[in-house]
Design a protein around this motif. Structure first.
Motif, PDB file in Angstrom:
ATOM      1  N   TRP A  88     -26.160  43.971  12.214  1.00 17.42           N
ATOM      2  CA  TRP A  88     -25.096  43.479  13.099  1.00 17.42           C
ATOM      3  C   TRP A  88     -24.646  44.577  14.061  1.00 17.42           C
ATOM      4  N   ARG A  89     -24.443  45.788  13.528  1.00 19.70           N
ATOM      5  CA  ARG A  89     -24.038  46.905  14.396  1.00 19.70           C
ATOM      6  C   ARG A  89     -25.112  47.205  15.439  1.00 19.70           C
ATOM      7  N   ARG A  90     -26.370  47.186  15.036  1.00 22.18           N
ATOM      8  CA  ARG A  90     -27.459  47.430  15.993  1.00 22.18           C
ATOM      9  C   ARG A  90     -27.476  46.362  17.083  1.00 22.18           C
ATOM     10  N   ALA A  91     -27.315  45.118  16.676  1.00 26.31           N
ATOM     11  CA  ALA A  91     -27.324  44.021  17.647  1.00 26.31           C
ATOM     12  C   ALA A  91     -26.163  44.161  18.623  1.00 26.31           C
ATOM     13  N   LEU A  92     -24.983  44.482  18.121  1.00 24.72           N
ATOM     14  CA  LEU A  92     -23.825  44.647  19.006  1.00 24.72           C
ATOM     15  C   LEU A  92     -24.004  45.831  19.945  1.00 24.72           C
ATOM     16  N   THR A  93     -24.565  46.917  19.430  1.00 26.91           N
ATOM     17  CA  THR A  93     -24.822  48.085  20.266  1.00 26.91           C
ATOM     18  C   THR A  93     -25.824  47.749  21.361  1.00 26.91           C
ATOM     19  N   SER A  94     -26.895  47.065  21.003  1.00 31.91           N
ATOM     20  CA  SER A  94     -27.896  46.665  21.997  1.00 31.91           C
ATOM     21  C   SER A  94     -27.294  45.736  23.037  1.00 31.91           C
ATOM     22  N   TYR A  95     -26.492  44.796  22.579  1.00 32.19           N
ATOM     23  CA  TYR A  95     -25.844  43.870  23.501  1.00 32.19           C
ATOM     24  C   TYR A  95     -24.927  44.621  24.463  1.00 32.19           C
ATOM     25  N   ALA A  96     -24.141  45.547  23.929  1.00 32.14           N
ATOM     26  CA  ALA A  96     -23.228  46.327  24.779  1.00 32.14           C
ATOM     27  C   ALA A  96     -24.011  47.141  25.804  1.00 32.14           C
ATOM     28  N   GLU A  97     -25.157  47.690  25.395  1.00 30.79           N
ATOM     29  CA  GLU A  97     -25.982  48.455  26.334  1.00 30.79           C
ATOM     30  C   GLU A  97     -26.538  47.566  27.438  1.00 30.79           C
ATOM     31  N   VAL A  98     -26.983  46.377  27.082  1.00 33.82           N
ATOM     32  CA  VAL A  98     -27.524  45.440  28.079  1.00 33.82           C
ATOM     33  C   VAL A  98     -26.434  45.032  29.056  1.00 33.82           C
ATOM     34  N   VAL A  99     -25.271  44.726  28.533  1.00 37.24           N
ATOM     35  CA  VAL A  99     -24.154  44.331  29.398  1.00 37.24           C
ATOM     36  C   VAL A  99     -23.754  45.497  30.293  1.00 37.24           C
ATOM     37  N   SER A 100     -23.660  46.685  29.717  1.00 37.46           N
ATOM     38  CA  SER A 100     -23.283  47.861  30.497  1.00 37.46           C
ATOM     39  C   SER A 100     -24.317  48.150  31.581  1.00 37.46           C
TER      40      SER A 100
END
Length: 119
Positions: A88-100
């Motif tokens: 879950w943390r990895r997915a959220l981190t990846s999502y935040a990077e994509v959005v950023s």
């Protein structure tokens, strides 16, 4: 990366009946007969499912008179939860990077695509 051996608990939970057994055992320890009374499968089938859960380390048993009582193994469930939390943390981190990257790099991406399209 997950080693193949780490998938035992997840594999055991892949079956709907085993998930129902785990859900029932989350309420309290139970005998095979008690579990079978709640399931749409036979008592021998419940015993087979319990063996899979036990082999995966998710369930333990103890003797009470002539009955075997099954209960969840909190340490094994905590290990699965830790794995899920990691995913879950990895997915959220990846999502935040994509959005950023999408917010901060949108002009740069457009510029790169223009260069590739216009040699």
């Amino acid at each position: 990366m997950i080693a193949y051996g780490d998938a035992g608990g997840w594999g055991a939970l892949a079956d709907r009946t085993r998930r129902a057994i785990v859900a029932s055992l989350a309420d309290r320890p139970r005998s095979v007969g008690e579990l079978a009374a709640q399931m749409p499968v036979s008592r021998p089938a419940v015993s087979q499912h319990l063996k899979v859960l036990k082999d995966a380390g998710l369930v333990s048993e103890h003797q009470e008179g002539t009955r075997r009582i099954y209960q969840l193994n909190p340490a094994a469930l905590a290990a699965l939860r830790d794995q899920l939390d990691t995913y879950w943390r990895r997915a959220l981190t990846s999502y935040a990077e994509v959005v950023s990257d999408g917010i901060h790099g949108s002009g740069e991406r457009d510029h790169r695509h223009q260069r590739e399209d216009n040699p």
